[in-house]
Design a protein around this motif. Sequence first.
Motif, PDB file in Angstrom:
ATOM      1  N   LEU A 161       0.829  -1.204   0.000  1.00 53.50           N
ATOM      2  CA  LEU A 161       0.000   0.000   0.000  1.00 53.50           C
ATOM      3  C   LEU A 161       0.866   1.258   0.000  1.00 53.50           C
ATOM      4  O   LEU A 161       0.516   2.267  -0.633  1.00 53.50           O
ATOM      5  CB  LEU A 161      -0.915  -0.014   1.228  1.00 53.50           C
ATOM      6  CG  LEU A 161      -2.003  -1.092   1.233  1.00 53.50           C
ATOM      7  CD1 LEU A 161      -2.760  -1.079   2.560  1.00 53.50           C
ATOM      8  CD2 LEU A 161      -2.966  -0.895   0.070  1.00 53.50           C
ATOM      9  N   LEU A 162       1.995   1.195   0.689  1.00 49.15           N
ATOM     10  CA  LEU A 162       2.905   2.345   0.708  1.00 49.15           C
ATOM     11  C   LEU A 162       3.450   2.630  -0.689  1.00 49.15           C
ATOM     12  O   LEU A 162       3.505   3.794  -1.120  1.00 49.15           O
ATOM     13  CB  LEU A 162       4.056   2.071   1.680  1.00 49.15           C
ATOM     14  CG  LEU A 162       5.151   3.138   1.751  1.00 49.15           C
ATOM     15  CD1 LEU A 162       4.583   4.468   2.227  1.00 49.15           C
ATOM     16  CD2 LEU A 162       6.283   2.685   2.673  1.00 49.15           C
ATOM     17  N   VAL A 163       3.816   1.598  -1.418  1.00 50.11           N
ATOM     18  CA  VAL A 163       4.330   1.781  -2.775  1.00 50.11           C
ATOM     19  C   VAL A 163       3.245   2.366  -3.683  1.00 50.11           C
ATOM     20  O   VAL A 163       3.507   3.281  -4.489  1.00 50.11           O
ATOM     21  CB  VAL A 163       4.838   0.438  -3.339  1.00 50.11           C
ATOM     22  CG1 VAL A 163       5.190   0.574  -4.818  1.00 50.11           C
ATOM     23  CG2 VAL A 163       6.056  -0.042  -2.558  1.00 50.11           C
ATOM     24  N   VAL A 164       2.033   1.865  -3.558  1.00 52.59           N
ATOM     25  CA  VAL A 164       0.925   2.400  -4.354  1.00 52.59           C
ATOM     26  C   VAL A 164       0.711   3.881  -4.044  1.00 52.59           C
ATOM     27  O   VAL A 164       0.516   4.709  -4.953  1.00 52.59           O
ATOM     28  CB  VAL A 164      -0.368   1.590  -4.086  1.00 52.59           C
ATOM     29  CG1 VAL A 164      -1.567   2.272  -4.747  1.00 52.59           C
ATOM     30  CG2 VAL A 164      -0.216   0.169  -4.603  1.00 52.59           C
ATOM     31  N   ALA A 165       0.752   4.241  -2.759  1.00 54.77           N
ATOM     32  CA  ALA A 165       0.566   5.639  -2.368  1.00 54.77           C
ATOM     33  C   ALA A 165       1.665   6.519  -2.948  1.00 54.77           C
ATOM     34  O   ALA A 165       1.398   7.651  -3.396  1.00 54.77           O
ATOM     35  CB  ALA A 165       0.538   5.747  -0.842  1.00 54.77           C
ATOM     36  N   ILE A 166       2.904   6.036  -2.973  1.00 56.76           N
ATOM     37  CA  ILE A 166       4.017   6.807  -3.538  1.00 56.76           C
ATOM     38  C   ILE A 166       3.776   7.078  -5.017  1.00 56.76           C
ATOM     39  O   ILE A 166       3.963   8.208  -5.509  1.00 56.76           O
ATOM     40  CB  ILE A 166       5.340   6.046  -3.320  1.00 56.76           C
ATOM     41  CG1 ILE A 166       5.742   6.098  -1.838  1.00 56.76           C
ATOM     42  CG2 ILE A 166       6.452   6.631  -4.196  1.00 56.76           C
ATOM     43  CD1 ILE A 166       6.947   5.230  -1.501  1.00 56.76           C
ATOM     44  N   VAL A 167       3.342   6.067  -5.749  1.00 57.41           N
ATOM     45  CA  VAL A 167       3.092   6.221  -7.184  1.00 57.41           C
ATOM     46  C   VAL A 167       1.939   7.197  -7.427  1.00 57.41           C
ATOM     47  O   VAL A 167       2.003   8.077  -8.302  1.00 57.41           O
ATOM     48  CB  VAL A 167       2.792   4.852  -7.827  1.00 57.41           C
ATOM     49  CG1 VAL A 167       2.382   5.017  -9.289  1.00 57.41           C
ATOM     50  CG2 VAL A 167       4.011   3.949  -7.726  1.00 57.41           C
ATOM     51  N   VAL A 168       0.858   7.066  -6.659  1.00 53.02           N
ATOM     52  CA  VAL A 168      -0.309   7.943  -6.831  1.00 53.02           C
ATOM     53  C   VAL A 168       0.055   9.389  -6.530  1.00 53.02           C
ATOM     54  O   VAL A 168      -0.315  10.320  -7.278  1.00 53.02           O
ATOM     55  CB  VAL A 168      -1.462   7.472  -5.927  1.00 53.02           C
ATOM     56  CG1 VAL A 168      -2.599   8.498  -5.922  1.00 53.02           C
ATOM     57  CG2 VAL A 168      -1.982   6.116  -6.397  1.00 53.02           C
ATOM     58  N   LEU A 169       0.778   9.620  -5.453  1.00 45.21           N
ATOM     59  CA  LEU A 169       1.169  10.980  -5.093  1.00 45.21           C
ATOM     60  C   LEU A 169       2.069  11.593  -6.149  1.00 45.21           C
ATOM     61  O   LEU A 169       1.942  12.789  -6.479  1.00 45.21           O
ATOM     62  CB  LEU A 169       1.867  10.977  -3.722  1.00 45.21           C
ATOM     63  CG  LEU A 169       0.962  10.724  -2.517  1.00 45.21           C
ATOM     64  CD1 LEU A 169       1.796  10.510  -1.254  1.00 45.21           C
ATOM     65  CD2 LEU A 169      -0.002  11.894  -2.315  1.00 45.21           C
TER      66      LEU A 169
END
Length: 396
Positions: free
Chosen positions: A110-118
């Motif tokens: 989830l952290l990696v997904v959040a980094i990409v989205v941001l």
Amino acid sequence: MSLVVYLAAAVFGLSGLLLFRRPRTVVRDPLALSTCVAIGLGTLVFVCSAPLTLAAVNDLTGIPNFGAPLTYGMLSAYSCSLLILLINWRGGPRERVRRMVLRSIVGYGLLVVAIVVLFALADARTERLRDLDTYYANTPYMREMILLYLLGHSAAMLVMCVLCVKWGREVTGLLRLGLRLILASSVLDLAGFQLTKYTAVVARWRGHDLDVLSTDVAPPMASLAALVCSAGFVLPRLLPPALAHWRGLSDHRRLNPLWSLVRSVSLTSPRPPASWWQLPQERLHWREVAIHDALLALAPYFDDRVRERARDAALRAGRSPHEARLVSEAAMLADAARRAAAGEEPFDKPSSYRLHATEVSGTDGLVELARALDRSAAATAVREGTVKASHGWTHG
């Protein structure tokens, strides 16, 4: 900067290759597999964070600063792999281990997904290869992305510190050494890499410029921390076999006096392959087999009288019973090898005596016999040299 980072990646990756030298064994062992995965991801983090790599990735994708979420995502995956490695290292019930591993993967996924989205939401059109964290410290969404990857990595390092301190009290030996190295690397990462990053970013928030901490101090400290961490994971697994090979090399050398004496009669044992890269323990095994074969061939030539005379002389000289036995066996063996080399016939009634080296397992007995032979040869050489010198002085 790129050269230093690539060098750290190469050394870091080499430690993984040492563990991955037997792929089938590694795949079956969760601990070995998680170690190799962690080291592999750590290597990729270094490669991706190098300015040359960042520029190449940005050019290849056509997206300015695309290398940033790639590197931060790799760093988050590396943090997750370290936690999984510690979970496997700690062990426990299989279901509990599986549940903790799954939680770690979900959390950092989830952290990696959040980094990409941001990153996708942010406006980061100006390419920054070395100072992205501080340049975009006040940019919406980029600010959150930077803070998020730092917090994710800090959480992993803090957990590692706590676990290493806790488990270090329960284990001993090389495992404790490994945990202490991992603890040292975690502290080094927290203080040398993350604290400098946080300080530089917060300074930007307050209108100050401490970018040098992020661009010049943090990267080498991260490299050093990763190298210490890899040593902590690798040493407990590689040091025991390395020490065993070192002892094998030492024993192989110490057997030289015995091998020189009996090698001519070692005829039936298999010969070692002529390979310079053969491991020391393998070489030692071949030499042990050949020596035991030679001792068996020389047994019909053993003269108990020679042995008893040498033993009595050694006891009179103040040697211990064990030392006297070794001296007497060395004398008997040297006599047997001499007569066998001269082509003499063996005794009609062979001796039933068993050498000490054939009664104990391992190479210790053979090494003791070789040392006794070496000392006997040295003593004989000294006596012969003294006699020759005495004759020369008399004739003079």
